[in-house]
Design a protein around this motif. Sequence first.
Motif, short mmCIF file in Angstrom:
data_model
loop_
_atom_site.label_atom_id
_atom_site.label_comp_id
_atom_site.label_asym_id
_atom_site.label_seq_id
_atom_site.Cartn_x
_atom_site.Cartn_y
_atom_site.Cartn_z
N ARG A 37 34.62 66.31 53.04
CA ARG A 37 33.64 64.58 53.27
C ARG A 37 33.84 64.69 51.62
NH1 ARG A 37 32.71 62.18 57.63
NH2 ARG A 37 31.31 63.26 59.51
N ARG A 46 37.66 62.07 54.43
CA ARG A 46 37.14 63.37 54.90
C ARG A 46 38.80 64.12 54.64
NH1 ARG A 46 34.04 65.30 59.66
NH2 ARG A 46 34.26 67.54 59.53
N ARG A 87 31.91 58.54 51.23
CA ARG A 87 31.52 58.12 51.65
C ARG A 87 32.91 58.23 53.44
NH1 ARG A 87 26.56 56.71 53.97
NH2 ARG A 87 26.10 56.69 51.69
N SER A 122 27.21 70.40 51.31
CA SER A 122 26.28 69.39 52.64
C SER A 122 27.40 69.33 52.63
CB SER A 122 25.12 68.88 52.23
OG SER A 122 25.07 67.31 51.27
N ARG A 123 28.39 68.69 52.14
CA ARG A 123 29.29 68.18 51.97
C ARG A 123 30.71 69.09 51.88
NH1 ARG A 123 30.35 63.21 48.12
NH2 ARG A 123 27.57 62.50 47.91
N ILE A 176 25.82 61.75 54.51
CA ILE A 176 27.84 61.92 54.37
C ILE A 176 27.66 63.33 54.89
CG2 ILE A 176 28.20 59.76 53.72
CD1 ILE A 176 29.63 60.90 50.86
N ALA A 177 26.88 64.08 55.11
CA ALA A 177 27.65 65.60 55.05
C ALA A 177 27.87 66.20 56.48
CB ALA A 177 25.65 65.92 55.45
N LEU A 178 28.47 67.22 56.38
CA LEU A 178 29.63 67.88 57.77
C LEU A 178 28.40 67.94 58.44
CD1 LEU A 178 31.59 69.88 55.44
CD2 LEU A 178 32.28 67.82 56.59
N SER A 213 21.09 65.20 54.15
CA SER A 213 22.20 65.05 52.56
C SER A 213 21.53 63.77 52.14
CB SER A 213 23.59 64.99 52.82
OG SER A 213 24.19 64.64 51.43
#
Length: 781
Positions: free
Chosen positions: A624, A630, A627, A565-566, A57-59, A53
């Motif tokens: 997320r 979550r 940053r 991606s989050r 800050i991707a999962l 990402s």
Amino acid sequence: MRKLGEKRRHLTVLGSTSLAAILVATPAWAQGTSSQTAPVSGAVAAESQATTSSDNIALEEIIVTAQKRDENIRDVPISISSLSSDALARSGVTNNLQLTNSVPGLRMERVGNATIPAIRGVTTFVTVAGAQANVATYVDNVYISNLAAGTFDLPDVSRVDVLKGPQGTLFGRNATGGAIQVFTRDPNLDRLGGEVSVGYGNFDTFTMKGFITTPIIEDKLAISVSGFRETADNYFENLVPDVPLQNIKNYLVRGKILFTPTSDTRIVLNAFKSRHLGAETVQFFPRNDVTAANAYPGAIVPKKPYQVASNVRQTEDVKAKGVSLQINQNTSAGDFTIIGSWDESSSLTTSPAFAGAIPGFNGVNFFSGVYDESWSAEANFASRKFGRFSFVAGANYYFNNNGWDPTVSRTDLPGTSSDVTLFGKQKTHAYAFYGEATLEVTDDLSIIGGLRYSSEKRNLKGSILPGVVSQEDGLRYDWGSRTFNSVTQRASIRYKVNPNSNLYFTYSTGFKSGNLDNTTIPFAQSPESCAAANVTVPGSCSFPTSVEPEKITAFELGLKSAISSRVNVDFAIFYNKLKDMQILTFQDACFVAPCPPNPTTSLGRLSNAAQGKMYGAELTLDARLSRELRVTGAISVLDATFSSYPNATWNVYNGTNTSLDTTPVMSATGKQMPRAPKATASLSATYTKELDLGTFSFTANGYASERIFYDVGNVFDQKAYATLGLSASFSPAAVPGLTVTGWGTNITSTRVMLANFYNNSGANESYQRPATYGLRVGYSF
């Protein structure tokens, strides 16, 4: 009107939590509150990898072994909740009972000293010798069979996976409801490392936890040792002076050796020993003041929750130990896995049979000893892809020896003299052969099909004898054996909607072995004397009964999707149908006449009494949002009822406040199943901020549940409730590896059921801890 208002308030709490989970978390939590996934105990240790990402800050990617091979959780066509060690820590989960608050559709309950998991309403109603749960529990791929040792701490865990729905093909054994897989941390071949922590909280709670790993031969041989110790004061109050309550003392020690003689070979030797001392589950409070103690003048009866009255020291002592060996071998054709294990556990419980104390007398005391020993061996082969085709095949052997040695009802009441000793033991020899195949019809469409053949032979030994008989002198007559066979199957279709989303449909069946009923052994008889009595008077002596296997058919339609991606979103709808449900009902037996004044003994009896159906939906979210923030959330709705139960009995209040009466045979068709709330919701948010001074983190965890019944008649229940947990931590930049955490669980002191036992001695209930809080200091290196 007051009850209606209370119900509306509970629904408001539940609805608010659910709405918050949806609105705050346009997110998803990749099947469970999982964050990071530690190395997988598979053919090759698989590490979690974050999806790339631009803002980093991707999962994390989650790798599971639900199909006996390492796979991305999105590619597995069943519902799975996966919780890493970080996710468990954030949620305040320190033992498997607390998984309830983090896994949608899961309930971890206690009946006396037995641990009873339930997934989507599928659970066991049987706690006799040899009984096992409908939800199979595995620790490092080793099956845990003993219900009395089914509660354990999670101090050195890398990951917990909860597989929902029948696992009738690859896991198979007694997994009609699902499977709980616990993976502990493996040694590190590369470097010395570890972590230690100490903590202190209210109730004088002191904990120590540590894990250390070091290579012996770099890249070849490594060892690890983990340990856990907890002591705490009993959180109940005994109204009887000078009779102390048992304090909590728990420990666990585990050692592992990892050997990789080649890059394709991985060998792990695992050994552990644990002990749990704490009588929380047998410290009973009388619901609605119903207890046999009320029949005696001067009796001391608890009037407030978290009070007990006992002339004897209530105790529970659970010990367990075991060893296992797992060998993984990679080849050009696929991966071989061989697992062998031995484990042993025991539980010794001393408790009064009712909630209350009679001055000058010990009351009716139960001394229950449960012993369990298991051996298992398993071999699996997971092939590589041959074009578009791959498969998994394996075989399993399992031996179990489980029994009560002894259970004694000792009576020391005015005008009575009656002792009954019950011995009951079952030996099980089980084996299975299974296989699953996957065909990728196109790049986007896959079909999975599997079969399993299971066979179990069960043998019953035991006796019910008058008086107090020691374990050494107990007679274990052989009452015969039965063999139960079954073929179960699974079929799945998986369609890749896009590179990050899969739609699936799964049909599966499951099998729970039949059982022999040790509580129906004829009183003071041997097989020979019973047969002789039947010659003299036909039908005068009945041999122990048995029940047929319990079977389930399940359908599930689901979507696993990474919106970005989050953000992950998972959704599933399901329908289960159970038949030949094994039910344990209690009946009052008079062994030593006259009754009264001699008391009756409440014994359970097994029968295939019911059919059931469950349907519902689950939504899990993980995101997320930034940053720093979550958010994870989950909602589960469930309708679980007895679709046919015409010959039911259950306990009801009789108006005397001294006991419960058993109803005549009547229908429970349409009643809500025990341990199956109609709705639950959870919401967790973690905010982390990195500053020059160090890193600050704050987590809030909320959980809400609708009403839960604990009996087939829907008489005894846990009202709808909600709990809240908070934690805050600081990791100073000046001392890398150091973290200081303040935490609190159930900070609202919501009264939540821990265990219960409803019979002719009263309505006995025990409760989970009220608000607990403390401080923990940890250091990792």
